[in-house]
Write an enzyme that holds these catalytic residues in place. Structure first.
Site, PDB file in Angstrom:
ATOM      1  N   HIS A  33      -0.567  89.441  28.053  1.00 49.84           N
ATOM      2  CA  HIS A  33      -1.817  90.308  28.630  1.00 49.84           C
ATOM      3  C   HIS A  33      -2.863  89.973  27.376  1.00 49.84           C
ATOM      4  O   HIS A  33      -2.519  90.026  26.049  1.00 49.84           O
ATOM      5  CB  HIS A  33      -1.397  91.718  28.913  1.00 49.84           C
ATOM      6  N   ASP A  55       1.501  92.434  37.269  1.00 52.38           N
ATOM      7  CA  ASP A  55       1.668  91.714  38.530  1.00 52.38           C
ATOM      8  C   ASP A  55       3.389  91.239  38.620  1.00 52.38           C
ATOM      9  O   ASP A  55       3.670  90.588  39.510  1.00 52.38           O
ATOM     10  CB  ASP A  55       0.935  90.405  38.166  1.00 52.38           C
TER      11      ASP A  55
HETATM   12  C1  SDX Z   1      -4.214  90.451  35.148  1.00 54.20           C
HETATM   13  O1  SDX Z   1      -7.769  91.605  31.488  1.00 54.20           O
HETATM   14  C2  SDX Z   1      -6.834  92.326  32.386  1.00 54.20           C
HETATM   15  O2  SDX Z   1      -7.247  93.536  32.158  1.00 54.20           O
HETATM   16  C3  SDX Z   1      -6.342  91.730  33.678  1.00 54.20           C
HETATM   17  C4  SDX Z   1      -5.666  92.585  34.604  1.00 54.20           C
HETATM   18  C5  SDX Z   1      -6.353  93.600  35.106  1.00 54.20           C
HETATM   19  O3  SDX Z   1      -5.777  94.668  35.787  1.00 54.20           O
HETATM   20  O4  SDX Z   1      -7.787  93.185  35.423  1.00 54.20           O
HETATM   21  O5  SDX Z   1      -4.573  93.208  33.776  1.00 54.20           O
HETATM   22  C6  SDX Z   1      -4.702  91.669  35.638  1.00 54.20           C
HETATM   23  O6  SDX Z   1      -5.026  89.628  35.063  1.00 54.20           O
HETATM   24  C7  SDX Z   1      -3.084  90.234  34.433  1.00 54.20           C
HETATM   25  C8  SDX Z   1      -2.420  89.119  34.010  1.00 54.20           C
HETATM   26  C9  SDX Z   1      -1.994  88.291  34.965  1.00 54.20           C
HETATM   27  N1  SDX Z   1      -1.730  86.754  34.466  1.00 54.20           N
HETATM   28  C10 SDX Z   1      -0.435  86.350  34.437  1.00 54.20           C
HETATM   29  O7  SDX Z   1       0.409  86.868  34.285  1.00 54.20           O
HETATM   30  C11 SDX Z   1      -0.449  84.900  33.917  1.00 54.20           C
HETATM   31  C12 SDX Z   1       0.519  84.353  32.774  1.00 54.20           C
HETATM   32  N2  SDX Z   1      -0.076  84.989  31.643  1.00 54.20           N
HETATM   33  C13 SDX Z   1      -1.202  84.473  30.830  1.00 54.20           C
HETATM   34  O8  SDX Z   1      -1.480  82.954  31.393  1.00 54.20           O
HETATM   35  C14 SDX Z   1      -1.696  85.063  29.788  1.00 54.20           C
HETATM   36  O9  SDX Z   1      -0.728  85.652  28.842  1.00 54.20           O
HETATM   37  C15 SDX Z   1      -3.095  85.973  29.992  1.00 54.20           C
HETATM   38  C16 SDX Z   1      -3.912  85.010  30.796  1.00 54.20           C
HETATM   39  C17 SDX Z   1      -2.682  86.961  30.857  1.00 54.20           C
HETATM   40  C18 SDX Z   1      -3.658  86.330  28.438  1.00 54.20           C
HETATM   41  O10 SDX Z   1      -4.118  85.102  28.195  1.00 54.20           O
HETATM   42  P1  SDX Z   1      -4.890  85.228  26.682  1.00 54.20           P
HETATM   43  O11 SDX Z   1      -5.116  86.509  26.184  1.00 54.20           O
HETATM   44  O12 SDX Z   1      -5.991  84.215  26.345  1.00 54.20           O
HETATM   45  O13 SDX Z   1      -3.789  84.694  25.615  1.00 54.20           O
HETATM   46  P2  SDX Z   1      -3.300  83.034  25.490  1.00 54.20           P
HETATM   47  O14 SDX Z   1      -3.245  82.297  26.927  1.00 54.20           O
HETATM   48  O15 SDX Z   1      -4.142  82.492  24.362  1.00 54.20           O
HETATM   49  O16 SDX Z   1      -2.071  83.141  24.863  1.00 54.20           O
HETATM   50  C19 SDX Z   1      -1.398  83.599  23.482  1.00 54.20           C
HETATM   51  C20 SDX Z   1      -0.247  82.755  23.233  1.00 54.20           C
HETATM   52  C21 SDX Z   1      -0.435  81.308  23.760  1.00 54.20           C
HETATM   53  O17 SDX Z   1       0.469  80.613  22.761  1.00 54.20           O
HETATM   54  P3  SDX Z   1      -0.240  79.894  21.175  1.00 54.20           P
HETATM   55  O18 SDX Z   1      -1.483  78.770  21.916  1.00 54.20           O
HETATM   56  O19 SDX Z   1      -0.641  80.979  20.560  1.00 54.20           O
HETATM   57  O20 SDX Z   1       0.874  79.062  20.675  1.00 54.20           O
HETATM   58  O21 SDX Z   1       0.868  83.030  24.049  1.00 54.20           O
HETATM   59  C22 SDX Z   1       1.290  82.059  25.022  1.00 54.20           C
HETATM   60  C23 SDX Z   1       0.194  81.110  25.029  1.00 54.20           C
HETATM   61  O22 SDX Z   1       0.493  79.785  25.308  1.00 54.20           O
HETATM   62  N3  SDX Z   1       1.444  82.564  26.196  1.00 54.20           N
HETATM   63  C24 SDX Z   1       2.430  82.414  27.120  1.00 54.20           C
HETATM   64  C25 SDX Z   1       2.243  83.225  28.225  1.00 54.20           C
HETATM   65  N4  SDX Z   1       1.165  83.911  27.996  1.00 54.20           N
HETATM   66  C26 SDX Z   1       0.569  83.729  26.882  1.00 54.20           C
HETATM   67  N5  SDX Z   1       3.297  81.544  27.048  1.00 54.20           N
HETATM   68  C27 SDX Z   1       4.210  81.457  27.992  1.00 54.20           C
HETATM   69  N6  SDX Z   1       4.089  82.416  29.200  1.00 54.20           N
HETATM   70  C28 SDX Z   1       3.136  83.126  29.058  1.00 54.20           C
HETATM   71  N7  SDX Z   1       3.108  83.740  30.367  1.00 54.20           N
END
Ligand code: SDX
Length: 439
Positions: A315, A373
């Protein structure tokens, strides 16, 4: 509560320009909770520089009194009230009132609000014909984007956004009609007749009734499932400046009508990185299929060259735990118990996946925890809701958050049309080359 944010502190900013250091003072604003913010509104006028923040990881886009998140501590407050207390003791329409008006209603206010919402649940009959234009196999989120956007063609008497009464009528209509539209999108996909709303049912009961009843036989709503649905709606109702809410605010900042703005929010919510994640979680669990394949998927999620990510994990704001995920997991067990589901392989798989991920260095170091989720899909599936409707449910719940934030934006005297700038990295100015001179 102090209405005006405090501005006692300042930040000093030094721009080192060809060796000549120019120093500027920037005001630092303190809210009631949360980190201070550096006010950069005059930065460009004073320094000629923009800030650069793709994904807005360090940017506050507005003042708001609606929702507060402390991502380090796993705290979520709606108008100051903790989410777990609301999920335990309140109901969705009361939470809607709270989000819209800022205070919990008195008994009289609550009854009037419920009445007013219930009496807006029916749709203009002409909207039924609209559905016929969609293919039967359309994704229901595609239908939601289209039909909600089209409401502006039907409700002309609530489009004047400078009129608070128009805004409130549009807000009530959206909250009231979303379950009706959602259930119609589902019925349309099945080829079943649409079911009209019933005013004697509560909001979640009515939604389940419109989804699952048919004209052929009586349908009794299970109160445990209605309560679980209500709780899911509360948990998703608002979440400060997430992608879809920011989309609604940005669309609304140009003066667009509320129905168009909420349709824009629905479109943004649909993405798998946002509200589409609940559907993606279930698809992922089904694809993993068995416990022995979990390590393979964990390995893939950690691989930078593999686009696979663990859906329902991570998140932008929560770096400890998502308080909604905890309530959701508890609700999941309650629903499965009520339905007599002793053995739900996907729940076992989800619990095991969570356990393994939370022991893995990669997830621990990047502070990736299950989000709202992760468990919601398992509950919804157990309730008989098809996977393609999961994000639709999120949209039904989030509508109140969108309209509350949209109203707040319009009432904010500092509100301006949203217009970010950019760091341009394209060509500098060059001369047009006639076609015969191009290589
Ligand atoms: C919602 O924002 C809100 O408030 C949203 C929400 C709401 O109520 O409105 O809470 C609802 O959207 C919940 C999130 C649902 N999405 C997912 O479950 C999808 C999987 N998660 C992600 O793709 C990700 O974690 C996000 C989109 C939720 C957050 O993205 P960020 O803050 O931009 O973080 P990032 O993608 O830059 O990740 C940071 C690091 C990265 O690695 P590095 O480049 O630093 O090496 O963490 C890794 C990412 O690759 N990473 C993951 C991961 N999520 C982040 N690696 C593996 N699996 C994951 N799920």
């Amino acid at each position: 509560m102090n209405d005006k944010p405090s501005t006692e502190k300042t930040a000093t900013y030094t721009l080192t320009d060809n060796g000549t250091g120019r120093t500027f003072e920037l005001p630092v604003i303190q809210g009631t909770c949360g980190p201070d913010v550096i006010d950069v509104r005059k930065l460009y006028a004073e320094t000629g520089c923009f800030t650069y923040d793709p994904g807005y990881t360090s940017t506050g886009s507005c003042e708001s009194k609606i929702t507060f998140i402390d991502g380090e501590e796993g705290i979520l407050l709606y108008r100051g009230y903790p989410i777990d207390e609301l999920a335990e003791n309140s109901d969705f329409l009361e939470v809607c009132y709270l989000l819209l008006y800022g205070e919990l209603p008195t008994l009289e206010q609550k009854q009037k609000f419920e009445h007013d919402i219930i009496y807006h649940t029916m749709l203009h009959e002409q909207i039924n014909y609209f559905f016929r234009g969609f293919r039967r196999d359309s994704h229901p989120m595609a239908v939601m984007c289209g039909v909600v956007g089209a409401l502006s063609a039907f409700y002309h008497d609530s489009l004047e956004i400078s009129d608070p009464k128009h805004r409130m009528v549009a807000s009530y209509r959206l909250i009231a009609k979303m379950p009706t539209i959602a259930a119609m999108a589902y019925k349309f996909s099945l080829g079943q007749p649409f079911v009209y709303p019933r005013n004697d049912l509560s909001y979640p009961e009515n939604f389940l009734y419109m989804m699952f009843s048919t004209p052929c036989e009586p349908y009794k709503v299970n109160p445990v499932l209605a309560r679980a649905m209500d709780r899911i709606l509360i948990l998703h109702a608002d979440h400060e400046q997430n992608a879809s809410t920011s989309t609604v605010r940005l669309a609304g900042s140009s003066g667009a009508n509320p129905f168009a703005c909420i349709a824009a929010g629905i479109a943004s919510l649909w993405g798998p990185a946002h509200g589409g994640a609940n559907e993606a979680v279930l698809n992922m669990l089904q694809e993993i299929g068995s416990r022995d394949r979990i390590p393979e998927y964990i390995k893939r999620a950690k691989d930078k060259d593999d686009p696979f990510r663990l859906m329902g994990f991570g998140h932008r704001v929560y770096k400890n735990f998502d308080p909604r995920a905890k309530v959701m997991e508890k609700t999941c067990h309650e629903v499965l118990d009520e339905l007599g589901v002793r053995d739900e392989p996907l729940l076992d798989l989800a619990i095991e996946l969570e356990r393994i991920a939370l022991e893995d260095d990669y997830f621990v170091q990047k502070k990736l925890y299950p989000n709202v989720d992760f468990y919601s899909g398992i509950i919804l599936r157990a309730m008989g809701i098809p996977t393609s409707m999961f994000t639709v449910l999120f949209a039904v719940a989030r509508t109140v958050g969108w309209v509350a934030q949209w109203n707040e934006m319009i009432e904010d005297p500092s509100q301006k049309i949203g217009r970010p700038r950019q760091l341009y990295i394209g060509h500098t100015k060059r001369r047009y080359k006639p076609l015969h001179k191009r290589d």
